[in-house]
Design a protein around this motif. Structure first.
Motif, PDB file in Angstrom:
ATOM      1  N   LEU A  72      -7.432   4.641  -7.438  1.00  0.00           N
ATOM      2  CA  LEU A  72      -7.643   4.847  -5.979  1.00  0.00           C
ATOM      3  C   LEU A  72      -7.471   6.319  -5.166  1.00  0.00           C
ATOM      4  CD1 LEU A  72      -5.909   1.349  -4.666  1.00  0.00           C
ATOM      5  CD2 LEU A  72      -8.334   1.902  -4.775  1.00  0.00           C
TER       6      LEU A  72
ATOM      7  N   LEU B 239      -2.161  -3.927  -2.717  1.00  0.00           N
ATOM      8  CA  LEU B 239      -3.287  -3.797  -3.549  1.00  0.00           C
ATOM      9  C   LEU B 239      -2.696  -4.758  -4.705  1.00  0.00           C
ATOM     10  CD1 LEU B 239      -5.431  -2.360  -5.171  1.00  0.00           C
ATOM     11  CD2 LEU B 239      -3.791  -0.844  -6.375  1.00  0.00           C
TER      12      LEU B 239
ATOM     13  N   LEU C 113     -11.017   5.525   2.561  1.00  0.00           N
ATOM     14  CA  LEU C 113     -11.068   5.248   0.844  1.00  0.00           C
ATOM     15  C   LEU C 113     -12.294   6.080   0.363  1.00  0.00           C
ATOM     16  CD1 LEU C 113     -10.084   3.765  -1.672  1.00  0.00           C
ATOM     17  CD2 LEU C 113     -11.752   1.801  -0.822  1.00  0.00           C
TER      18      LEU C 113
ATOM     19  N   GLU D 212      -3.860  -6.809  -8.168  1.00  0.00           N
ATOM     20  CA  GLU D 212      -4.591  -6.805  -9.691  1.00  0.00           C
ATOM     21  C   GLU D 212      -4.630  -8.187 -10.324  1.00  0.00           C
ATOM     22  OE1 GLU D 212      -4.216  -2.456 -11.351  1.00  0.00           O
ATOM     23  OE2 GLU D 212      -2.173  -2.952 -10.408  1.00  0.00           O
TER      24      GLU D 212
ATOM     25  N   GLN E 223      -9.396  -5.550  -8.958  1.00  0.00           N
ATOM     26  CA  GLN E 223      -8.571  -4.989  -7.993  1.00  0.00           C
ATOM     27  C   GLN E 223      -9.065  -5.671  -6.273  1.00  0.00           C
ATOM     28  OE1 GLN E 223      -8.468  -0.708  -8.190  1.00  0.00           O
ATOM     29  NE2 GLN E 223      -6.391  -1.020  -9.341  1.00  0.00           N
TER      30      GLN E 223
ATOM     31  N   TRP F  90     -11.438  -4.159  -0.049  1.00  0.00           N
ATOM     32  CA  TRP F  90     -12.237  -3.697  -0.912  1.00  0.00           C
ATOM     33  C   TRP F  90     -11.962  -4.682  -2.266  1.00  0.00           C
ATOM     34  CZ3 TRP F  90     -10.637   0.454  -4.898  1.00  0.00           C
ATOM     35  CH2 TRP F  90     -12.114   0.911  -5.547  1.00  0.00           C
TER      36      TRP F  90
ATOM     37  N   LEU G 134      -7.994  -4.819  -2.544  1.00  0.00           N
ATOM     38  CA  LEU G 134      -7.296  -3.952  -1.686  1.00  0.00           C
ATOM     39  C   LEU G 134      -7.322  -4.670  -0.159  1.00  0.00           C
ATOM     40  CD1 LEU G 134      -5.641  -1.002  -1.045  1.00  0.00           C
ATOM     41  CD2 LEU G 134      -7.959  -0.342  -0.163  1.00  0.00           C
TER      42      LEU G 134
ATOM     43  N   LEU H 135       0.733  -1.152   0.046  1.00  0.00           N
ATOM     44  CA  LEU H 135      -0.112  -0.068   0.161  1.00  0.00           C
ATOM     45  C   LEU H 135       1.121   1.319  -0.097  1.00  0.00           C
ATOM     46  CD1 LEU H 135      -3.119  -0.555   2.292  1.00  0.00           C
ATOM     47  CD2 LEU H 135      -2.911  -0.382  -0.238  1.00  0.00           C
TER      48      LEU H 135
END
Length: 557
Positions: free
Chosen positions: A79, A91, A55, A93, A44, A70, A46, A27
């Motif tokens: 973000l 994070l 957020l 992906e 994504q 998330w 998180l 992060l």
């Protein structure tokens, strides 16, 4: 010519989607990027395992803290994150690869999931650790961890999308809140919108008891709790408080359910089960070994050191037959609800002591009354006195506390001579990826430093409202951002990577310039289990350890 099994002839081909991790960033790395790279649309994930922040999604504000997750689709904008204390997490992906003709979809949710289970945080942390390390002996480890993480997230998301509680659950909750009122089966059936007969059948199937039997159980358990806690003034008043009109009727129902009158029940020696190590230690401070209790290894050693004359359970029998293993020790972790219940039932308890709000308390009511103590509103002294009242040893507890306070007084006089004004103090417990500091309501010696010795939390803790939160977590590298006159460390990490991070912290310029470091007021205490407790025995031992470093020449140290 290709042969095809006749068993599969004519069956449609099952279509599957596949998922591939593409990029993983910590992060802090994401937050430091001025411009996020343009890339093909990706799903994504998180995941936050430390720190606090917010957020922003479509102009809505969502809290981020440990356990926040998330799940976003590929069409959302970049973000927008604000951090109040260092956010730690990842994070991740990934892409969704559908088979021909299928759309395919990843995991999505409109807002962050909060308080996700530890298994998700563990898998995310482990995935982050192996992401940049190629191990030729485990070439599929990243894919394996990613798949396990995705499966756990899918399970967690599905569990939160269950329909609203059934009318049965609503009925059970209503009865628990209104058992002292004049409620009937027919009234409850009308509230649920079903016939009385259907209500009776389904309620018994759901709870294992008829409606009247369940209502009686709640009323009798409440009467037992009030008797044990000393809040019942007389039998008539007690009867009205639990839902009966007369004391004589309560006494009859009480004897039917318990086998004793309320007066005889109070006089009877009780078989005790303690489901928290702090309450086990409180009983031990009174010379009582519960039929079943939770122990640390340090507390086990204290149990072995009790005088033989004191090693008696409240029922008068020798300790150690509570769960069939001969020693009365209970590990509450790793159980299914059924095996947890069975282990407690085997101890044949008359009283169960636990913290309020514990999920298992409701399930254990058929076995015995559950005395629920609030860690948020009761300090260790208040919990100790309440437990002492239950086992009819209130005077002994008061004498114990008087001797403890005399020891505090003597140590404080020595500290007045050696230190003068106390100043500020902070206690750290450093674990995997994270460091924790505490308020006095969470123990770790803070109840002694702040409540008994007169030290103050440093300004950053006050600003972050440590008193209301109970504890604050941060990254290992951030400890230098919390300067205090005295720094205590009660636990150090065991993982090699975390040990290296601690060493880097201790060698950093920001750490070395702290007054506490330069003036040799950083105290690394080795008895981590001792400092975990928040109870009379642990507080007494913690007091000795703290006095030994603050006033090493004092006779009580």
């Amino acid at each position: 010519m290709m042969l095809r099994s006749s068993a599969n002839a004519g069956r449609p081909q099952v279509q599957h989607s596949f998922y591939m991790p593409v990029r993983l960033q910590e992060l802090q790395q994401v937050l430091e990027e001025k411009h996020q790279e343009a890339a093909a649309p990706l799903y994504q994930i998180l995941i936050v395992w430390g720190g606090e922040g917010a957020l922003y999604i479509h102009n809505y504000y969502h809290e981020l803290s440990r356990g926040s997750v998330w799940l976003s689709g590929p069409s959302l904008p970049k973000l927008q994150i604000e951090q109040r204390s260092e956010l730690r997490g990842i994070l991740l992906e990934y892409s969704c690869i559908p088979t021909a003709g299928e759309a395919g979809a990843g995991l999505e949710h409109s807002a962050p999931l909060q308080h996700c289970p530890a298994v998700i945080l563990r898998l995310a942390s482990e995935l982050a650790n192996v992401w940049n390390q190629r191990d030729p002996h485990s070439p599929f480890r990243v894919q394996q961890l990613f798949t396990e993480l995705l499966a756990e997230l899918h399970k967690e998301l599905a569990s939160r999308q269950k329909p609203a509680s059934s009318w049965l659950e609503q009925a059970e909750a209503y009865v628990e809140q209104h058992y002292s009122e004049d409620i009937t089966r027919d009234q409850m059936a009308s509230r649920a919108g079903v016939s009385p007969e259907h209500f009776s059948r389904m309620f018994r199937k759901h709870t294992g008891r008829t409606f009247n039997a369940h209502l009686t159980l709640l009323r009798i358990r409440s009467a037992q709790q009030r008797l044990l806690e000393g809040t019942a003034s007389d039998l008539g008043t007690l009867a009205q408080e639990v839902g009966y009109k007369e004391g004589i009727y309560l006494s009859r129902k009480f004897k039917e359910g318990i086998g004793l009158s309320p007066t005889a029940y109070l006089r009877k020696p009780k078989r005790l089960v303690s489901l928290n190590l702090n309450h086990t230690a409180s009983l031990m401070a009174l010379g009582i070994i519960p039929e079943l209790g939770v122990y640390t290894s340090w507390l086990e050693g204290m149990r072995g050191g009790l005088q033989p004359g004191l090693r008696q359970s409240q029922s008068g029998s020798r300790s150690g037959n509570g769960n069939g293993n001969g020693n009365g020790s209970f590990n509450p972790y790793g159980h299914t609800p059924l095996t947890f219940y069975e282990a407690i039932a085997a101890a044949k308890p008359d009283v169960i002591i636990n913290y309020s709000g514990a999920e298992e308390n409701r399930r254990l009511l058929p076995l015995a009354p559950v005395i629920e103590l609030s860690i948020r509103t009761m300090n260790w002294r208040e919990q100790f006195l309440l437990i002492a009242g239950i086992v009819d040893r209130r005077l002994q507890a008061e004498e114990w506390l008087l001797q403890y306070d005399e020891r505090i007084y003597a140590i404080n006089r020595q500290l007045d001579r050696e230190l003068g004004s106390r100043g500020t103090a902070i206690v750290w417990e450093i674990g995997h990826n994270t460091a924790y500091c505490f308020s006095s309501s969470f123990g770790r010696g803070c109840q002694i430093l702040y409540d008994d010795m007169g030290f103050r939390p440093p300004a950053p803790l006050v600003e972050q409202n440590i008193t209301a939160k109970g504890f604050i977590e941060t990254g290992i590298e951030m400890l230098a951002a919390y300067p205090a006159d005295h720094i205590f460390i009660t636990g150090l990490p065991t993982y090699a990577d975390d040990k290296k991070r601690v060493q880097r912290l201790f060698q950093s310029a920001s750490w070395r310039k702290l007054d506490a470091v330069r003036e040799n007021r950083v105290h690394i205490l080795k008895e981590s289990e001792l400092f975990y407790g928040y109870d009379p025995l642990s507080s007494q031992a913690q007091l000795g350890e703290l006095a030994s470093v603050l006033a090493p020449h004092h006779k009580f140290a």
